[in-house]
Design a protein around this motif. Structure first.
Motif, PDB file in Angstrom:
ATOM      1  N   LEU A 596       0.823  -1.206   0.000  1.00  0.00           N
ATOM      2  CA  LEU A 596       0.000   0.000   0.000  1.00  0.00           C
ATOM      3  C   LEU A 596       0.860   1.260   0.000  1.00  0.00           C
ATOM      4  O   LEU A 596       2.037   1.240   0.384  1.00  0.00           O
ATOM      5  N   ALA A 597       0.212   2.338  -0.400  1.00  0.00           N
ATOM      6  CA  ALA A 597       0.764   3.688  -0.233  1.00  0.00           C
ATOM      7  C   ALA A 597      -0.276   4.516   0.487  1.00  0.00           C
ATOM      8  O   ALA A 597      -1.474   4.409   0.193  1.00  0.00           O
ATOM      9  N   LEU A 598       0.140   5.311   1.444  1.00  0.00           N
ATOM     10  CA  LEU A 598      -0.769   6.182   2.181  1.00  0.00           C
ATOM     11  C   LEU A 598      -0.354   7.632   1.946  1.00  0.00           C
ATOM     12  O   LEU A 598       0.832   7.973   2.079  1.00  0.00           O
ATOM     13  N   GLU A 599      -1.310   8.446   1.592  1.00  0.00           N
ATOM     14  CA  GLU A 599      -1.033   9.844   1.279  1.00  0.00           C
ATOM     15  C   GLU A 599      -0.626  10.604   2.538  1.00  0.00           C
ATOM     16  O   GLU A 599      -1.207  10.402   3.616  1.00  0.00           O
ATOM     17  N   MET A 670      -3.304   1.127  -3.703  1.00  0.00           N
ATOM     18  CA  MET A 670      -2.633  -0.163  -3.843  1.00  0.00           C
ATOM     19  C   MET A 670      -1.412   0.019  -4.742  1.00  0.00           C
ATOM     20  O   MET A 670      -1.494   0.671  -5.787  1.00  0.00           O
ATOM     21  N   ARG A 671      -0.302  -0.575  -4.359  1.00  0.00           N
ATOM     22  CA  ARG A 671       0.911  -0.482  -5.167  1.00  0.00           C
ATOM     23  C   ARG A 671       0.775  -1.427  -6.367  1.00  0.00           C
ATOM     24  O   ARG A 671       0.678  -2.644  -6.198  1.00  0.00           O
ATOM     25  N   GLU A 676       1.183   6.677 -11.611  1.00  0.00           N
ATOM     26  CA  GLU A 676       0.269   7.431 -10.756  1.00  0.00           C
ATOM     27  C   GLU A 676      -0.690   6.457 -10.079  1.00  0.00           C
ATOM     28  O   GLU A 676      -1.487   5.794 -10.741  1.00  0.00           O
ATOM     29  N   PRO A 677      -0.617   6.276  -8.760  1.00  0.00           N
ATOM     30  CA  PRO A 677      -1.498   5.319  -8.081  1.00  0.00           C
ATOM     31  C   PRO A 677      -2.954   5.758  -8.149  1.00  0.00           C
ATOM     32  O   PRO A 677      -3.258   6.948  -8.269  1.00  0.00           O
ATOM     33  N   ALA A 678      -3.852   4.757  -8.062  1.00  0.00           N
ATOM     34  CA  ALA A 678      -5.286   5.031  -8.037  1.00  0.00           C
ATOM     35  C   ALA A 678      -5.682   5.253  -6.574  1.00  0.00           C
ATOM     36  O   ALA A 678      -5.905   4.306  -5.826  1.00  0.00           O
TER      37      ALA A 678
END
Length: 897
Positions: A596-599, A670-671, A676-678
């Motif tokens: 994951l990526a978290l803003e 999701m990675r 550019e992630p969604a």
């Protein structure tokens, strides 16, 4: 060598004098050789030795008789044995009550022990259906938060090219496929496997061949054109057609050629844990060059792995080498940061398949072994009691010249007859018990379909029968032959007998206490497991699985359109209240995680950035009764045209936002490797749900709407889903209408895994329930036998002391005083039995520790309850004959004597 000498006693004296020393030396050498093969070799040695001795002894007696080497006294030849057998049968026939009770007691003990040994033999002792199974090991990975998980393709490549302890290495990945013929569609388990799977498991194909390496490499670039099927699928779908090799069949909407059929009974190690058989295998490739680069953390983990050890290499040596390879990768490529706590797992296939079940199965075997010991003690008590009534008969035989050895042999012959009949009946009970066992099996016991009565179980029953003769027959026989003729004629013997009976009852009581305490601990564990809050309910909910083949539904839009139409049509069926869908269901399968990526989030060092991923359609939380503790769930407007949304669970919030910040409105992605992630906005927080098991750690999880899955995952196709259907009444009644509806929508699709949510939750506790049930039944049998033993000894004591009681009452003793006297004497046996039993339970219950949950092996509630219960039962068993003694008429008692 005591047992060796005992077996040698089956032969005539001339044989023992001539060949005894040489035979003992041969047996010593064979036993020494067997020790090098471990406990299996020892078991085989003793089984063969006993069977060979029993078979050879009659021939030795016939040869000795023909050579004139036997005397005519009947005390050392087969005539004497036949006389003893005939006399024993006549004697036992004159005491039908004693004979029936003894035979039934022994049958219960031998039968239950043989039945559970049949399970142990099939599950733990019998080799796995692989070539040289001791050389097969399985490969897993572990890291923080994952005690055991899959391999990555990079790790498999490294092991295959760098570990010299392996002869071959194969990997496979699980999937579900459809036999998509319109006349007989079927959804089955499938696997993508590398070409050397057959070499690793030592497979000899039933027909055709396994994949070639070239087929695996081709399959990596496009759909597989060839498949291998299981023997079960061959028989089930194609009636064992010998021309099946080369035939093309429709699988997942595509024609594929069957190139081989696996042997009957073959299972992947992963099949044993699910109760299913992998029916279809597709080829896959694996690069086997030494890696020149390596991804962080090993990459995506989705493969199962197994390897065949080189000849002479131990699993421990292979495990050490695999660790060295990981250390090398960690050093050369910085592949595994310390905060991951990554470690490889290498274990034997046997340990992988049955390792977690071994304590439960051995606990059951120990339970029935205790039942057998209690049964032997009970029959020994019956023999001691009966010997008292036969005192005059034995005295007459002694007066006519029968020596002590002759009397002991006669009594042992009677015990042997009882044991033989009890053993035969016990074998029948074992056969029926195994049938019941298989019916009650929770589905998680591997190789349960192989459990039965075979030669090994029969040999074990024979050994148990011989053992019972020694256990319950020898002491009573020696005790009965000990007193002198005058004492027996005068009826003054029995003091030693009474002491032996009291000791046997205390022994029975101790064993029964140990068993009941063990069962009580398991009952307490089951109660704790059953009371765990799973985080969902799902009453009146039916679940079923549907998988869409990529050839028929090639795009995410095609798959989504079908699922929408299916759920809409199911919702219109009479009796259906609401329909939704999810990727997998809690407690029904293992769930995986996604990076994951978290803003605007700066993770702490070593904090994993991932979470278990779930696809869910609107209505899923409501149907499954999963509470929303903040925000909202999914709505129909959360479709492919709307902004991305996500629901996270409480564990997710605790992990990423432990400071109590409001998670609603935060963004997660999701990675996928995209530039550019969604991004998805958190719109709700769901309650925690147990997924991988009742006692497994609840991990962070995020839910993505079904309609938005393709965008969120970078193009993923939601091909396989589980529909959840809330009904107005019995959910099982909706299975047939739903299956017919899916077939109308697409005749090539098959519905599978049709279960109610209540069934899924019940299955989560089925194994401990099964263990509790069996241990409870055997413990109740032990308790009953112990109570009968107490009652029998006190009743015998009353009979033996009729004159004494008559004298006491003639001198003015009241009935209450007589009852108190006998109760005090019975209390001594009970107290000794309880004390020894509690002490034994404190020691032995520690072996149950791995089976217990939130219950200590020394749980005071269990111990106090069992001791109090036994005290009550023992008091009742003692009071009944004591009360009868208080009613003895003093005058009649004195005259009768």
């Amino acid at each position: 060598m005591r047992l060796h000498r005992l077996l040698l006693g089956l032969y005539p004296p001339s044989f023992r004098r001539r060949f005894g020393p040489d035979l003992l030396e041969v047996l010593r050498e064979r036993r020494a050789e067997a020790r090098h093969r471990g406990w299996r070799g020892g078991l085989r040695f003793w089984t063969e030795t006993v069977i060979d001795s029993v078979r050879a002894a009659p021939d030795a007696w016939r040869q000795a008789r023909a050579a004139g080497e036997l005397g005519g006294g009947g005390d050392g030849n087969m005539d004497g044995v036949r006389q003893d057998l005939a006399f024993a049968v006549r004697t036992l026939a004159r005491s039908p009550g004693f004979t029936l009770l003894a035979v039934l007691t022994l049958a219960v003990g031998i039968g239950s022990t043989s039945a559970i040994f049949g399970v142990v033999n099939s599950v733990l002792l019998r080799p796995l259906p692989y070539g040289e199974p001791d050389r097969v090991v399985t490969l897993w990975s572990s890291w923080r938060g994952f005690d055991e998980t899959w391999l990555s393709e990079s790790e498999a490549q490294a092991y295959a090219s760098m570990v010299e302890s392996f002869d071959d290495l194969a990997v496979w990945g699980g999937t579900n496929v459809n036999f998509s013929s319109a006349d007989n569609p079927e959804r089955v388990a499938g696997a993508m496997a590398t070409h050397d799977l057959d070499e690793v498991f030592g497979i000899e194909m039933a027909a055709g061949r396994f994949f070639t390496e070239a087929e695996g490499l081709v399959a990596d670039d496009g759909p597989a054109e060839t498949i291998v099927i299981s023997h079960e699928a061959w028989m089930r779908r194609y009636a064992g057609d010998p021309a099946i090799v080369g035939r093309s069949v429709d699988v997942n909407g595509r024609s594929r050629e069957i190139v081989g059929v696996l042997p009957e009974g073959f299972r992947l190690p992963t099949d044993y844990g699910t109760g299913a058989v992998t029916d279809v295998y597709f080829p896959m490739g694996l690069v086997r060059d030494v890696p020149t680069s390596f991804p962080q953390g090993g990459g995506s983990h989705f493969l199962y792995g197994a390897a065949r050890l080189r000849a002479g290499v131990t699993p421990e040596a292979a495990r050490a080498e695999v660790h060295r390879v990981i250390d090398r990768l960690r050093t050369e490529f910085d592949a595994y940061p310390p905060e991951l706590s990554f470690a490889p797992i290498v274990r034997t296939a046997a340990d992988d398949i049955v390792g977690t079940l071994r304590p439960a199965v051995l606990a059951l075997l120990g339970t029935v072994a205790f039942v057998l010991l209690i049964a032997c003690a009970n029959v020994a008590n019956l023999h001691l009691t009966r010997a008292r009534s036969r005192a005059s008969e034995l005295a007459v035989r002694a007066a006519l010249g029968a020596g002590r050895r002759r009397i002991v042999r006669q009594l042992l012959t009677e015990s042997a007859v009882l044991a033989a009949v009890g053993g035969g009946l016990g074998l029948l009970l074992a056969w029926g018990g195994i049938a019941v066992f298989r019916r009650l099996d929770p589905g998680s016991l591997p190789r349960i379909d192989e459990v039965g009565i075979d030669g090994v179980v029969v040999a074990f029953s024979l050994a148990a029968t011989i053992g019972t003769v020694l256990l319950f027959g020898l002491v009573p026989a020696i005790q009965a032959a000990r007193p002198g003729i005058r004492d027996r004629m005068d009826g003054r013997s029995g003091g030693g007998t009474s002491r032996w009976q009291g000791a046997l009852v205390a022994f029975e009581m101790a064993l029964a206490v140990i068993l009941v305490i063990g069962a009580g601990l398991m009952v307490r564990t089951f109660d704790r497991l059953a009371s765990i809050d799973t985080g969902f309910d799902g009453s009146r909910v039916l679940s079923l699985a549907v998988s869409l083949p990529g050839t028929t539904y090639p795009t995410p839009e095609d798959a989504l359109a079908f699922h929408r139409e299916a759920m809409r049509s199911i919702g219109e069926l009479a009796g259906v209240e609401r329909v939704a869908a999810a990727r997998i269901l809690p407690l029904a399968s293992q769930i995986g995680d996604w990076g994951l990526a978290l803003e605007a989030y700066d993770p702490a060092p070593g904090l994993p950035m991932n979470g278990d991923w779930q696809i869910a359609a609107p209505g899923y939380f409501e149907i499954m009764d999963i509470p929303l503790v903040a925000g909202r769930g999914f709505e129909e407007g959360d479709d492919e045209t709307a902004a991305g949304v996500v629901v996270v669970n409480e564990a997710f919030v605790r992990h990423f936002w432990p400071d109590g910040r409001d998670p609603i409105g935060r963004r997660v992605a999701m990675r996928t490797g995209a530039d550019e992630p969604a991004w998805m906005t958190v719109v709700g927080v769901a309650g925690d749900v147990t997924h991988n098991g009742l006692t497994a750690e609840i991990k962070r999880k995020f839910y993505v709407p079904l309609a938005q899955w393709s965008v969120a995952s970078g193009g993923g196709r939601p091909n396989s889903l589980r529909y959840v259907i809330r009904t107005a009444s019995d959910p099982a009644a909706m299975a047939a209408p739903v299956r017919d509806l899916v077939r109308r929508l697409d005749p090539t699709l098959a519905v599978a895994e049709v279960r109610t949510i209540d069934d899924i939750k019940a299955a989560a506790v089925s194994q401990p329930r099964f263990t509790v049930l069996l241990m409870g039944v055997f413990s109740l049998v032990a308790l009953l036998l112990a109570a009968i033993g107490i009652y029998g000894v006190v009743a015998f004591g009353v009979t033996r002391r009729v004159r004494e009681i008559g004298v006491r009452m003639a001198l003015g003793a009241r009935g209450g005083e007589v009852v108190a006297l006998l109760l005090r004497q019975g209390a001594v046996m009970v107290a000794v039995g309880l004390a020894v039993g509690v002490g034994g339970a404190l020691v032995l219950s520690r072996f149950l520790a791995s089976l217990l949950y939130e219950v200590p092996p020394s749980d005071p509630v269990t111990y106090l309850t069992v001791v109090a219960g036994f005290a009550v039962i023992a008091t009742v068993a003692t009071w009944i004959p004591a009360r009868r003694a208080a009613r003895i008429d003093a005058v009649r008692a004195l005259r009768a004597d």
